[in-house]
Design a protein around this motif. Structure first.
Motif, PDB file in Angstrom:
ATOM      1  N   HIS A  91     -34.149 -38.702  15.366  1.00  0.00           N
ATOM      2  CA  HIS A  91     -35.264 -38.965  16.281  1.00  0.00           C
ATOM      3  C   HIS A  91     -34.780 -39.132  17.727  1.00  0.00           C
ATOM      4  N   ALA A  92     -33.617 -39.764  17.855  1.00  0.00           N
ATOM      5  CA  ALA A  92     -33.069 -40.003  19.200  1.00  0.00           C
ATOM      6  C   ALA A  92     -32.766 -38.688  19.916  1.00  0.00           C
ATOM      7  N   LEU A  93     -32.447 -37.648  19.134  1.00  0.00           N
ATOM      8  CA  LEU A  93     -32.057 -36.392  19.792  1.00  0.00           C
ATOM      9  C   LEU A  93     -33.220 -35.730  20.544  1.00  0.00           C
ATOM     10  N   TYR A  94     -34.425 -36.175  20.278  1.00  0.00           N
ATOM     11  CA  TYR A  94     -35.573 -35.681  21.066  1.00  0.00           C
ATOM     12  C   TYR A  94     -35.681 -36.377  22.423  1.00  0.00           C
ATOM     13  N   GLU A  95     -34.825 -37.368  22.616  1.00  0.00           N
ATOM     14  CA  GLU A  95     -34.801 -38.149  23.845  1.00  0.00           C
ATOM     15  C   GLU A  95     -36.152 -38.781  24.174  1.00  0.00           C
ATOM     16  N   PRO A  96     -36.728 -39.507  23.206  1.00  0.00           N
ATOM     17  CA  PRO A  96     -37.994 -40.175  23.510  1.00  0.00           C
ATOM     18  C   PRO A  96     -37.776 -41.392  24.405  1.00  0.00           C
ATOM     19  N   PHE A  97     -38.838 -41.795  25.072  1.00  0.00           N
ATOM     20  CA  PHE A  97     -38.785 -42.976  25.941  1.00  0.00           C
ATOM     21  C   PHE A  97     -40.032 -43.820  25.654  1.00  0.00           C
ATOM     22  N   PRO A  98     -39.964 -45.106  25.953  1.00  0.00           N
ATOM     23  CA  PRO A  98     -41.122 -45.953  25.655  1.00  0.00           C
ATOM     24  C   PRO A  98     -42.259 -45.720  26.656  1.00  0.00           C
ATOM     25  N   VAL A  99     -43.482 -45.680  26.132  1.00  0.00           N
ATOM     26  CA  VAL A  99     -44.673 -45.557  26.985  1.00  0.00           C
ATOM     27  C   VAL A  99     -45.041 -46.981  27.404  1.00  0.00           C
ATOM     28  N   GLY A 100     -44.767 -47.319  28.645  1.00  0.00           N
ATOM     29  CA  GLY A 100     -45.003 -48.693  29.118  1.00  0.00           C
ATOM     30  C   GLY A 100     -43.931 -49.628  28.595  1.00  0.00           C
ATOM     31  N   ARG A 101     -44.018 -50.854  29.026  1.00  0.00           N
ATOM     32  CA  ARG A 101     -42.958 -51.800  28.676  1.00  0.00           C
ATOM     33  C   ARG A 101     -43.509 -53.060  28.033  1.00  0.00           C
ATOM     34  N   LEU A 102     -42.736 -53.580  27.107  1.00  0.00           N
ATOM     35  CA  LEU A 102     -42.987 -54.939  26.629  1.00  0.00           C
ATOM     36  C   LEU A 102     -41.827 -55.779  27.138  1.00  0.00           C
ATOM     37  N   ASP A 103     -42.109 -57.044  27.423  1.00  0.00           N
ATOM     38  CA  ASP A 103     -41.035 -57.938  27.855  1.00  0.00           C
ATOM     39  C   ASP A 103     -39.997 -58.058  26.740  1.00  0.00           C
ATOM     40  N   LYS A 104     -38.805 -58.483  27.134  1.00  0.00           N
ATOM     41  CA  LYS A 104     -37.729 -58.632  26.148  1.00  0.00           C
ATOM     42  C   LYS A 104     -38.144 -59.574  25.014  1.00  0.00           C
ATOM     43  N   ASP A 105     -38.879 -60.635  25.363  1.00  0.00           N
ATOM     44  CA  ASP A 105     -39.250 -61.607  24.318  1.00  0.00           C
ATOM     45  C   ASP A 105     -40.596 -61.294  23.659  1.00  0.00           C
ATOM     46  N   THR A 106     -41.186 -60.147  23.949  1.00  0.00           N
ATOM     47  CA  THR A 106     -42.441 -59.739  23.300  1.00  0.00           C
ATOM     48  C   THR A 106     -42.119 -58.821  22.120  1.00  0.00           C
ATOM     49  N   GLU A 107     -42.894 -59.021  21.063  1.00  0.00           N
ATOM     50  CA  GLU A 107     -42.729 -58.169  19.867  1.00  0.00           C
ATOM     51  C   GLU A 107     -43.843 -57.140  19.813  1.00  0.00           C
ATOM     52  N   GLY A 108     -43.744 -56.252  18.867  1.00  0.00           N
ATOM     53  CA  GLY A 108     -44.899 -55.436  18.517  1.00  0.00           C
ATOM     54  C   GLY A 108     -44.821 -53.974  18.899  1.00  0.00           C
ATOM     55  N   PHE A 109     -45.993 -53.406  18.974  1.00  0.00           N
ATOM     56  CA  PHE A 109     -46.188 -51.952  19.050  1.00  0.00           C
ATOM     57  C   PHE A 109     -45.633 -51.346  20.348  1.00  0.00           C
ATOM     58  N   VAL A 110     -44.604 -50.540  20.190  1.00  0.00           N
ATOM     59  CA  VAL A 110     -44.121 -49.706  21.304  1.00  0.00           C
ATOM     60  C   VAL A 110     -44.250 -48.262  20.846  1.00  0.00           C
ATOM     61  N   LEU A 111     -44.886 -47.474  21.675  1.00  0.00           N
ATOM     62  CA  LEU A 111     -44.996 -46.048  21.404  1.00  0.00           C
ATOM     63  C   LEU A 111     -43.851 -45.361  22.128  1.00  0.00           C
ATOM     64  N   LEU A 112     -43.125 -44.517  21.402  1.00  0.00           N
ATOM     65  CA  LEU A 112     -42.039 -43.752  22.030  1.00  0.00           C
ATOM     66  C   LEU A 112     -42.354 -42.278  21.886  1.00  0.00           C
ATOM     67  N   HIS A 187     -45.802 -58.694  33.304  1.00  0.00           N
ATOM     68  CA  HIS A 187     -46.055 -59.970  32.589  1.00  0.00           C
ATOM     69  C   HIS A 187     -47.534 -60.329  32.570  1.00  0.00           C
ATOM     70  N   GLN A 188     -48.391 -59.326  32.436  1.00  0.00           N
ATOM     71  CA  GLN A 188     -49.816 -59.591  32.663  1.00  0.00           C
ATOM     72  C   GLN A 188     -50.415 -60.695  31.779  1.00  0.00           C
ATOM     73  N   VAL A 189     -50.174 -60.621  30.484  1.00  0.00           N
ATOM     74  CA  VAL A 189     -50.810 -61.600  29.580  1.00  0.00           C
ATOM     75  C   VAL A 189     -50.297 -63.008  29.907  1.00  0.00           C
ATOM     76  N   LYS A 190     -48.999 -63.103  30.092  1.00  0.00           N
ATOM     77  CA  LYS A 190     -48.416 -64.421  30.394  1.00  0.00           C
ATOM     78  C   LYS A 190     -48.992 -64.974  31.695  1.00  0.00           C
ATOM     79  N   ARG A 191     -49.129 -64.100  32.689  1.00  0.00           N
ATOM     80  CA  ARG A 191     -49.632 -64.560  33.995  1.00  0.00           C
ATOM     81  C   ARG A 191     -51.129 -64.862  33.950  1.00  0.00           C
ATOM     82  N   MET A 192     -51.855 -64.175  33.076  1.00  0.00           N
ATOM     83  CA  MET A 192     -53.296 -64.487  32.954  1.00  0.00           C
ATOM     84  C   MET A 192     -53.475 -65.891  32.389  1.00  0.00           C
ATOM     85  N   PHE A 193     -52.655 -66.227  31.394  1.00  0.00           N
ATOM     86  CA  PHE A 193     -52.769 -67.584  30.838  1.00  0.00           C
ATOM     87  C   PHE A 193     -52.272 -68.635  31.823  1.00  0.00           C
ATOM     88  N   GLN A 194     -51.258 -68.255  32.576  1.00  0.00           N
ATOM     89  CA  GLN A 194     -50.757 -69.159  33.622  1.00  0.00           C
ATOM     90  C   GLN A 194     -51.891 -69.457  34.617  1.00  0.00           C
TER      91      GLN A 194
END
Ligand code: URA
Length: 238
Positions: A91-112, A187-194
């Motif tokens: 899969h790596a040989l297709y050189e995919p990249f993440p669509v958007g970013r999640l913070d380092k400490d965020t889990e979950g759905f990343v589309l590549l 950091h949108q979600v974190k900053r919204m709660f802040q």
């Protein structure tokens, strides 16, 4: 596309290794042995085989990854593991990249993907693609926060957020919520709660547009999107 480039892209080795395969007579195009690495083939139309096995050509790859905490949403990082490091070679040989970013400490759905057009469309602020997050929050999340997020809150840099949908799962000193937003400020979600006096303690992305994270994917695991899911995603923002 040049035959050697196709075979190399499809994981048959470096251009040099592919040249050896060709020289050995292992490659056929439309049933005929081809030894010239420079010939052009149309992989969508022509049948290419290596050692008698069909080379299944696809130009793009679409992966759904359940990102663990501690992993960076980037293709390269000097210090930390990246989402691309979690991929198998095929899969790596297709050189995919993440669509958007999640913070380092965020889990979950990343589309590549390596589909630049889809990436552009999903990321375009004009498309308002909805992303839904689950979060554990310190502080009592109330009805008034639902109203505030719906109206838009002012972040620490003065930016007013677009209407967002907050669902309170349980409320208390520690609350659990789901929040859907259609933009992706840093950091949108974190900053919204802040902005409403609370702190996000844990964050996980559950969905992107019409696609929900497959709950059979353990953290760190991924799978290719099905053809139907790719169509759904592409039509979603058409
Ligand atoms: N909002 C955040 O604060 N962090 C993320 O990783 C994603 C959305």
């Amino acid at each position: 596309m040049r035959l050697d480039k196709l075979l190399s892209n499809m994981g048959f080795g470096s251009r040099k290794e592919v040249k050896k395969l060709l020289k050995a007579g292992s490659v056929r195009v439309e049933g005929k042995v081809v030894k010239d690495p420079s010939i052009h083939v149309q992989p969508e139309l022509q049948n290419v085989t290596v050692h008698g096995e069909n080379v299944e050509y696809k130009p793009f790859i679409y992966l759904m990854l359940n990102k663990p905490k501690g992993v960076i949403s980037a293709t390269e990082d000097m210090e930390h593991e990246t989402v691309v490091d979690l991929l198998a070679f095929e899969h790596a040989l297709y050189e995919p990249f993440p669509v958007g970013r999640l913070d380092k400490d965020t889990e979950g759905f990343v589309l590549l993907t390596n589909d630049g057009k889809l990436n552009h469309e999903l990321m375009s602020p004009k498309k308002h693609v909805k992303k839904t997050y689950w979060a554990k929050v310190r502080g009592v999340v109330r009805e008034e926060d639902i109203t505030a997020f719906k109206a838009g809150v002012i972040l620490d840099d003065g930016y007013k957020t677009k209407p967002a949908e907050l669902v309170i799962l349980t409320s208390g000193e520690i609350s659990y919520i789901e929040l859907s937003i259609t933009e992706g400020k840093f950091h949108q979600v974190k900053r919204m709660f802040q902005a409403v006096g609370k702190k996000v303690l844990e964050l996980k992305r559950l969905s992107i547009g019409p696609l929900a994270l497959d709950d059979s994917l353990e953290t760190g695991m991924y799978r290719e999107l099905t053809e139907d899911e790719v169509v759904l995603l592409k039509n979603h923002q058409a």
